[in-house]
Design an enzyme around this catalytic site. Structure first.
Site, PDB file in Angstrom:
ATOM      1  N   ASP A  21       0.862  -1.185   0.000  1.00 12.74           N
ATOM      2  CA  ASP A  21       0.000   0.000   0.000  1.00 12.74           C
ATOM      3  C   ASP A  21       0.890   1.224   0.000  1.00 12.74           C
ATOM      4  OD1 ASP A  21      -2.368  -1.481   0.078  1.00 12.74           O
ATOM      5  OD2 ASP A  21      -2.440  -1.493   2.253  1.00 12.74           O
TER       6      ASP A  21
ATOM      7  N   ASP B 145      -7.033  -1.827  -4.116  1.00 10.05           N
ATOM      8  CA  ASP B 145      -7.999  -1.547  -3.046  1.00 10.05           C
ATOM      9  C   ASP B 145      -9.142  -0.676  -3.561  1.00 10.05           C
ATOM     10  OD1 ASP B 145      -6.333  -2.952  -1.307  1.00 10.05           O
ATOM     11  OD2 ASP B 145      -5.405  -1.140  -0.503  1.00 10.05           O
TER      12      ASP B 145
END
Length: 169
Positions: free
Chosen positions: A115, A134
């Protein structure tokens, strides 16, 4: 089904290309933070070993999460294959499957999901990071809720009736 697979492939390519460029190419994994458009957008390296927002990251759930993502992807693809008539449901399914598989690739490659996107605004600093996969999973899940089931069918049926009434006779 074809549209679903194309969307999924595009999401996987965009997700993996962004991670290759930002995490590896810009060396975010070593630098940890890169300000892109302060204070609104920055890259913050975060290795997510758990589920959303890093929940359960202390447990070794890598293989369980890979299995869950693969099963959910297979179920969504099966569902779309049986009922291929709704274009937006196919797009949503492609987003969800592509995002899930993008994160599966990370878990296989890195042992965790990479991320890096961090968006903050208006004096509120966001402590969380996310990635393109995501975003796609979230958008796909919302799209499946909106464009499937009775509500989605009613909208599609209403459009078909309107379109049929507009045709010259």
């Amino acid at each position: 089904m074809r549209l679903t697979l194309i969307i999924a492939a595009v999401v996987i390519l965009l997700d993996q290309a962004s991670k290759l460029y930002i995490v590896e190419g810009l060396a975010l994994k070593d630098r940890l933070v890169i300000d892109v458009w302060p204070p609104y957008l920055s890259f913050h390296m975060a290795w997510n070993r758990g589920v959303n927002f890093g929940l359960f990251s202390g447990l070794d759930m890598r293989w369980i999460l890979i299995a869950v993502a693969l099963v959910i992807s297979a179920l969504v693809l099966s569902w779309v294959w049986r009922d291929p008539s709704r274009r937006w449901a196919n797009v949503a399914a492609g987003l969800l499957v592509g995002g899930a598989l993008g994160n599966v690739i990370d878990r296989l490659r890195y042992g965790a999901v990479a991320d890096f996107l961090n968006v903050s605004c208006c004096g509120i600093e966001n402590p969380f990071a996310f990635n393109i996969a995501d975003i796609a999973v979230f958008a796909g899940a919302v799209g499946l809720v909106l464009f499937t089931g009775e509500t989605g069918r009613a909208k599609a049926d209403g459009r078909k009736k309107r379109d049929a009434s507009r045709r010259p006779r």
